[in-house]
Design a protein around this motif. Structure first.
Motif, mmCIF file in Angstrom:
data_model
loop_
_atom_site.group_PDB
_atom_site.id
_atom_site.type_symbol
_atom_site.label_atom_id
_atom_site.label_comp_id
_atom_site.label_asym_id
_atom_site.label_seq_id
_atom_site.Cartn_x
_atom_site.Cartn_y
_atom_site.Cartn_z
ATOM 1 N N VAL B 196 -8.253 -8.418 -7.722
ATOM 2 C CA VAL B 196 -7.668 -7.561 -8.750
ATOM 3 C C VAL B 196 -8.052 -6.103 -8.493
ATOM 4 N N TYR B 197 -9.296 -5.884 -8.108
ATOM 5 C CA TYR B 197 -9.824 -4.523 -7.976
ATOM 6 C C TYR B 197 -9.671 -3.943 -6.571
ATOM 7 N N ASP B 198 -9.135 -4.731 -5.639
ATOM 8 C CA ASP B 198 -9.069 -4.269 -4.251
ATOM 9 C C ASP B 198 -8.418 -2.881 -4.165
ATOM 10 N N LEU B 207 -0.285 -2.775 -10.489
ATOM 11 C CA LEU B 207 0.266 -2.783 -11.843
ATOM 12 C C LEU B 207 0.305 -1.362 -12.399
ATOM 13 N N LEU B 208 -0.805 -0.637 -12.229
ATOM 14 C CA LEU B 208 -0.858 0.737 -12.739
ATOM 15 C C LEU B 208 0.185 1.599 -12.046
ATOM 16 N N GLY B 209 0.269 1.452 -10.718
ATOM 17 C CA GLY B 209 1.230 2.237 -9.958
ATOM 18 C C GLY B 209 2.645 1.903 -10.389
ATOM 19 N N GLY B 210 2.928 0.607 -10.572
ATOM 20 C CA GLY B 210 4.263 0.171 -10.973
ATOM 21 C C GLY B 210 4.636 0.707 -12.344
ATOM 22 N N MET B 211 3.680 0.653 -13.276
ATOM 23 C CA MET B 211 3.992 1.066 -14.642
ATOM 24 C C MET B 211 4.183 2.571 -14.773
ATOM 25 N N THR B 212 3.498 3.328 -13.871
ATOM 26 C CA THR B 212 3.619 4.782 -13.965
ATOM 27 C C THR B 212 4.499 5.331 -12.853
ATOM 28 N N PHE B 213 5.255 4.435 -12.217
ATOM 29 C CA PHE B 213 6.126 4.822 -11.108
ATOM 30 C C PHE B 213 5.365 5.610 -10.043
ATOM 31 N N GLY B 214 4.217 5.083 -9.677
ATOM 32 C CA GLY B 214 3.463 5.671 -8.584
ATOM 33 C C GLY B 214 2.668 6.911 -8.947
ATOM 34 N N LEU B 215 2.655 7.236 -10.260
ATOM 35 C CA LEU B 215 1.940 8.440 -10.672
ATOM 36 C C LEU B 215 0.434 8.299 -10.437
ATOM 37 N N ILE B 216 -0.077 7.087 -10.707
ATOM 38 C CA ILE B 216 -1.508 6.853 -10.519
ATOM 39 C C ILE B 216 -1.742 6.400 -9.082
ATOM 40 N N GLU B 217 -2.519 7.188 -8.374
ATOM 41 C CA GLU B 217 -2.850 6.845 -6.991
ATOM 42 C C GLU B 217 -3.776 5.638 -6.986
ATOM 43 N N PRO B 218 -3.735 4.784 -5.939
ATOM 44 C CA PRO B 218 -4.662 3.652 -5.880
ATOM 45 C C PRO B 218 -6.114 4.122 -6.013
ATOM 46 N N ILE B 219 -6.874 3.406 -6.821
ATOM 47 C CA ILE B 219 -8.274 3.758 -7.048
ATOM 48 C C ILE B 219 -9.155 2.674 -6.446
ATOM 49 N N ASP B 220 -10.214 3.087 -5.802
ATOM 50 C CA ASP B 220 -11.148 2.153 -5.194
ATOM 51 C C ASP B 220 -12.178 1.737 -6.254
ATOM 52 N N HIS C 55 2.263 -10.336 -1.574
ATOM 53 C CA HIS C 55 2.728 -10.366 -2.955
ATOM 54 C C HIS C 55 1.811 -9.642 -3.916
ATOM 55 N N SER C 56 0.558 -9.491 -3.540
ATOM 56 C CA SER C 56 -0.339 -8.825 -4.477
ATOM 57 C C SER C 56 0.071 -7.366 -4.651
ATOM 58 N N ASN C 57 1.096 -6.957 -3.920
ATOM 59 C CA ASN C 57 1.595 -5.594 -4.076
ATOM 60 C C ASN C 57 2.616 -5.443 -5.197
ATOM 61 N N ASP C 58 3.101 -6.536 -5.787
ATOM 62 C CA ASP C 58 4.097 -6.393 -6.846
ATOM 63 C C ASP C 58 4.102 -7.604 -7.771
ATOM 64 N N PHE C 59 5.097 -7.702 -8.600
ATOM 65 C CA PHE C 59 5.117 -8.743 -9.621
ATOM 66 C C PHE C 59 5.357 -10.142 -9.072
#
Lengths: 420, 362, 311
Positions: B196-198, B207-220, C55-59
């Protein structure tokens, strides 16, 4: 269920053993969950039990992650088996603590063995490995040539500048997530095994061998060690190497999938790479950072526990297992480096001209033992912690100083571990 | 007085009934604890050819062997502070003091844990040094973990309980779902949350990126000091909050509906009803929940062992993790036991304080 | 925004629909929060490792897609790699026996603590409660030394020999070494005590007057009234035991024959990290408890709720 079946077979042997007055020898092994390894070891045991009537060996497998804990618990409780397998650099600690006793092998039994496969402590032979392991820079010829990078050889390895240049050149291609991978996802013993020799190439050391392994002060936190730490920290911070948060699956697949241009990895991972890239695949020697090109030697080895009443029988089994054909079986099965040239010749990959022949030479010519002292047990954990801190951007000198303090306190608390 | 005659004296029956489990408590709980206490006064190793020696309280002394070193910024010959490229004053290395046994024995072999501004002196810093930095980090992280998790988890659990306490069709399905993580082993949960945290292909980032349309950069999440302990905190709450939600729910349901009606009659609004009816009715439940969560939070271990190994840079190491690392892995039994005793004393005092407070209020 | 809401709430029916959505939306969102890692685990266990990581990249991570790649291969591989059936059996056996012993002995002790007056009662209760704050990890090593020196009928080594008679013992490599040290459990005793305190004392007194002995009082008067608390302790003990058999068996179990399912997880981290197989094994660990929970869901939650009411 294979293991279960084997256990039933083993208990059948035990029953038969009692009837014919055979002496029971128990053997503990760290490979639970690895079917290939279990199958090979089982065939050796079957052959040994059939070859003579004095002893019957029975195996018990443990998951590697908790194998050392199980051994320690067994030593505390006095329930060690006759034969144990032990990771090479840990052996001096177990010998010092009194879990192990010297082997009784016939004269000349180990003459042809790679030095890294032999475990000596205080001048006595305690353990023998059927194989050795070696790490190399995994790379692809086409990729290096495409980026205009010289392909190094054992005689003429990359210098520090060449290595840095290679990484920069590969990064500049923009084709990869990372130009190099050190395998930070693998915790534990991998850290010292893979990185302590690089530290030595910089001129540092885990524990000061010139002072009889009595302290780490000056060795692990001296100028050379700090230079080593700074160098790698830079690579991490510039995004050249995946950091400590790397996923295990990325470590396994990253190079094969083309995410990483090069990888610092062991010969056990070589077979899939050869299958994936064929002739394009290169296994390169360690870079020379100033004090020679070095890699770690000594892998898992067999020894006899101190509580065994049957050191002769246990030694006989180990000597039986040291035959070239079994060494070759392990090599064929799991890709390890056979401990003798004779066995190497019997294998497809390590025979002269084989795809992995180079590993035999890498091991033979570059291999150095990780500080062979009982203090290694604590030191390796402290090194791991320090190197993680360095990769995570911590102050290099402070991380190394902290490790040195912990290691030196431990050595003092143990009155020098009997190394003087 | 019927009660007194009932409880006259039943020594034989009492001991026969309670005896078996008291014996088990003595052998498997109290005896190991006493042995741990005795071991903490020695330099025992798990296995060693050297016999253990009695060392008194020196393991404890070592644990709390800390010092404060005051350092001034480096100045040039004219007495001006030298600044680095980032505009920060530069300071001498603490190792000038910590590795000089002759001149500064009080700082010898200590390591910086953190530094803070001195009260007086221009740009002067106080450096907190410890002989056992890992222990200090573990103590700091564990106390932080408890201090965040206990109130936050109780509060969130109450919120869920209030949500679930609504009379809606199908509400029991949601109740069942919110409780689901409780029945799953923390070991399993910790492995799942590694994915989940990778940092790169983690579910949370996607999920965060998808919901904000990529606004939130991946966080480590697990790889940086600022987020790692929080990631563990959130996961722990995720796993445990359902349990406490159900306890709150039970408390809510013991409050008689007539009280709410009476409050309504007197014109209390929604918030006032919560403040003056619900909350007083939940006081006992609240105390119980705080005690349970506090005790559970102190045992933080599996999450750290599976997910971070205490890193990055000691930011997630915990007391139990250090006890296991020192006592079992490094085999320093005496020191490991001493840490365990200290932890016991802390948890004991906190629960005594909590009980005292609850008695004061009632 | 306000305009839209006003427009939508203009008619009573629309207003109702908006209210309905407003009530269920947060509930649904929270349901997703609590379920997504579990869904991911279950779905991934049927996918090849490469696919599941992709798949862990999307829904798609939460959906059983693509259909043609779903298979039981991961499960098959998991059963090959470790004796999974044996491990599950061991875990369930150890858990069930421990649970049964705790239920009996803890309720008996709680009965004595509440209804009987005996010398040492108050001290016993406080000592039991104090053990709640000593985490297992900190007791593990002394405990190891203890169980190694406890006697047993057919112990695997001689502890002492005196006048030609030897006492056998050593609890390593058995089921009971995984059971007996975990029977005594302060929380269970505490829960029983809290529950018994609220039972009507008159019933007990009446039974005594009628000539019942104390065990009869326990068995015939108190037990029939204590269904909910037995369910509570049973369930809590089950979850705790089944889910935490890891550190201890690693230390005291040296043969595969007695290993529990949690220890088997390490079989999947030899050399290569095959997430597909790991997900399958994690599912194998979790599904039995989840089914157990879903079947008994009502009793389950009601019983845990009982812990709080008496607080």
């Amino acid at each position: 269920m294979r293991t279960l079946k084997f256990m039933m077979a083993a208990s059948a042997v035990m029953v038969a053993g009692t009837a014919s007055a055979q002496t029971q020898l128990s053997l503990w092994y760290h490979g639970a969950g690895n079917e290939t390894e279990a199958a090979i070891l089982n065939s050796i045991i079957d052959d040994f039990n059939a070859s003579q009537s004095d002893y019957a060996v029975a195996i018990e497998s443990f998951p590697q992650e908790s194998y050392n804990d199980s051994i320690i618990a067994a030593a505390v409780s006095g329930s060690l088996p006759d034969i144990i397998d032990v990771d090479g650099p840990i052996m001096p600690n177990w010998a010092w603590a009194g879990y192990m006793q010297p082997l009784e092998l016939s004269d000349g039994a180990v003459d042809n063995f790679l030095p890294g496969a032999l475990g000596y402590h205080n001048g006595e032979l305690y353990s023998v490995g059927l194989w050795d392991a070696a790490v190399a820079v995994f790379a692809r010829k086409s990729v290096l040539e495409g980026a205009g990078i010289r392909i190094p050889t054992l005689d003429s390895p990359w210098s520090k500048d060449e290595f840095s240049g290679a990484i920069d050149a590969l990064a500049a291609t923009g084709d990869y997530d990372y130009p190099f991978d050190l395998g930070m996802a693998w915790g534990g013993e991998w850290y010292c095994y893979a990185f302590c020799p690089l530290l030595e190439s910089f001129g540092g050391e885990l524990i000061d061998s010139s002072a009889g392994y009595q302290n780490a002060e000056g060795a692990l936190n001296g100028d050379a060690a700090v230079a080593f730490g700074d160098y790698f920290q830079n690579l991490f911070q510039n995004g050249m190497i995946p950091g400590t948060n790397q996923d295990g699956a990325d470590r396994d697949r990253g190079f094969l999938d083309g995410k990483y241009a090069m990888q610092w990895n062991g010969n056990w991972a070589a077979l899939p790479a050869v299958e994936a890239f064929g002739d394009d695949m290169l296994f390169l020697p360690a870079p020379d950072f100033g004090n020679g090109n070095k890699i770690g030697s000594a892998s898992w080895q067999f020894g006899v526990s101190a509580s065994s009443q049957n050191v002769a029988g246990a030694s006989a089994f180990i000597e039986f297992a040291m035959q070239d054909r079994y060494l070759a079986d392990f090599t064929a099965g799991i890709g390890l480096i056979p401990a003798t040239a004779g066995a190497a010749a019997m294998t497809e990959n390590y025979a002269p001209g084989g795809a992995m022949e180079i590993f035999f030479d890498l091991s033979n010519e570059q291999g150095v033992l990780r500080s062979p002292t009982p203090a290694y047990l604590v030191a390796t954990g402290e090194f791991e912690k320090a190197f993680r801190a360095i990769a995570d951007g911590g102050d290099v000198q402070a991380a190394l100083d902290e490790a040195v303090d912990a290691i030196d306190s431990d050595i003092e608390a143990n009155s020098g571990y009997g190394m003087n | 007085m019927a009660r007194k005659s009932l409880l006259s004296s039943h020594n034989t029956a009492g001991w026969i009934f309670a005896g078996p489990i008291l014996l088990l408590f003595s052998v498997f709980m109290i005896l190991p604890f006493v042995m741990g206490f005795l071991l903490s006064m020695t330099n025992a190793r798990l296995i060693s050819p050297n016999p253990p020696e009695f060392v008194g309280f020196s393991n404890y002394q070592r644990m709390f062997d800390v010092a404060i070193l005051t350092i001034d910024p480096i100045r040039d010959e004219a007495g001006q502070i030298i600044y680095d490229e980032g505009g920060q004053p530069t300071y001498p290395r603490t190792r000038n003091w910590t590795r000089n046994k002759e001149e500064y024995p009080q700082f010898f072999r200590k390591t910086e844990v953190f530094r803070f501004n001195a009260l007086r002196g221009e740009k002067r810093k106080n450096v907190f040094l410890a002989r056992e930095p890992s222990f200090v980090h573990a103590m700091k992280n564990t106390l932080f973990f408890v201090a965040v998790v206990a109130p936050l988890q109780s509060f969130l659990a109450l919120g869920l309980a209030l949500l679930i306490n609504q009379k809606l069709p199908g509400i029991n399905i949601f109740r069942a779902i919110y409780f689901m993580p409780v029945v799953i082993s923390m070991i399993v949960v910790a492995f799942l949350f590694r994915l989940v945290y990778d940092a790169e292909s983690g579910l949370l980032n996607n999920l965060l990126g998808g919901m904000t349309f990529g606004l939130i950069e991946p966080i480590d999440w697990l790889g940086q000091r600022s987020t790692a302990l929080w990631a563990i905190i959130i996961m722990s709450i995720w796993q445990g909050v359902g349990f406490h939600m159900v306890i709150w729910l039970a408390g809510l349901q013991t409050i008689p509906a007539t009280l709410y009606e009476a409050a309504k009659m007197e014109g209390a609004n929604g918030w006032q009803r919560i403040r003056f009816v619900t909350w007083p009715g939940l006081r006992n439940t609240a105390i119980l929940i705080m005690i349970i969560i506090t005790m559970q939070a102190f045992t933080l271990f599996v999450q750290v062992a599976v997910m971070t190994d205490g890193g990055p840079l000691n930011s997630t190491t915990s007391l139990v993790y250090e006890i296991v690392r020192r006592g079992a892995v490094q085999q320093q039994l005496g020191f490991g036991s001493a840490m365990a005793i200290v932890m016991f004393l802390i948890v004991l005092s906190i629960s005594l304080i909590q009980q005292w407070i609850s008695r004061q209020r009632s | 925004m306000n305009g839209i809401i006003q427009a939508a709430t203009a008619t009573p029916k629309a207003r109702e629909a908006v209210l309905f959505a407003a009530r269920y939306l947060p509930l649904l969102a929270l349901a997703f929060v609590f379920l997504f890692p579990i869904l991911f685990m279950l779905m991934s266990s049927f996918k090849p490792t490469a696919t599941l990581l992709q798949h862990s990249n999307d829904f798609r991570a939460f959906l059983p897609v693509p259909l043609n790649e779903l298979s039981l291969d991961n499960y098959r591989e998991a059963f090959n790699r470790a004796p999974v059936r044996l491990f599950i059996f061991n875990s369930l056996l150890v858990t069930a026996i421990t649970m049964a012993c705790t239920l009996f002995l803890a309720s008996l002790a709680a009965f004595a603590l509440v209804f009987l007056n005996w010398w040492g009662r108050a001290v016993a209760l406080s000592v039991i409660l104090a053990t709640m704050i000593v985490p297992f990890e900190t007791r593990a090593i002394p405990l190891l030394l203890i169980v190694n020196n406890l006697p047993w009928f057919d112990g695997n080594r001689e502890l002492i020999t005196f006048a030609g008679v030897s006492l056998k013992g050593g609890w390593f490599n058995t089921y009971h070494v995984q059971i007996i040290p975990f029977i005594a459990d302060a929380l269970s005793v505490f829960l029983f005590v809290q529950y018994f305190k609220d039972l009507p004392k008159d019933l007990v007194a009446a039974a005594r007057v009628d000539g019942a002995n104390w065990f009869q009082v326990y068995a015939r008067i108190v037990l029939p009234l204590s269904g909910p608390i037995f369910a509570t302790v049973a369930i809590l003990k089950f979850i705790e035991m089944y889910n935490n058999q890891f550190i201890w068996p690693n230390m005291v179990v040296q043969t595969e024959q007695y290993r529990p399912i949690m220890v088997g997880l390490q079989y999947f981290f030899q050399l290569n990290t095959a997430w597909g197989e790991i997900m399958a094994y994690l599912s194998i660990i979790s599904v039995p408890v989840m089914i157990f929970y879903l079947l008994l869901q009502r009793a389950f939650i009601a019983s845990i709720a009982a812990t709080g009411v008496k607080g």
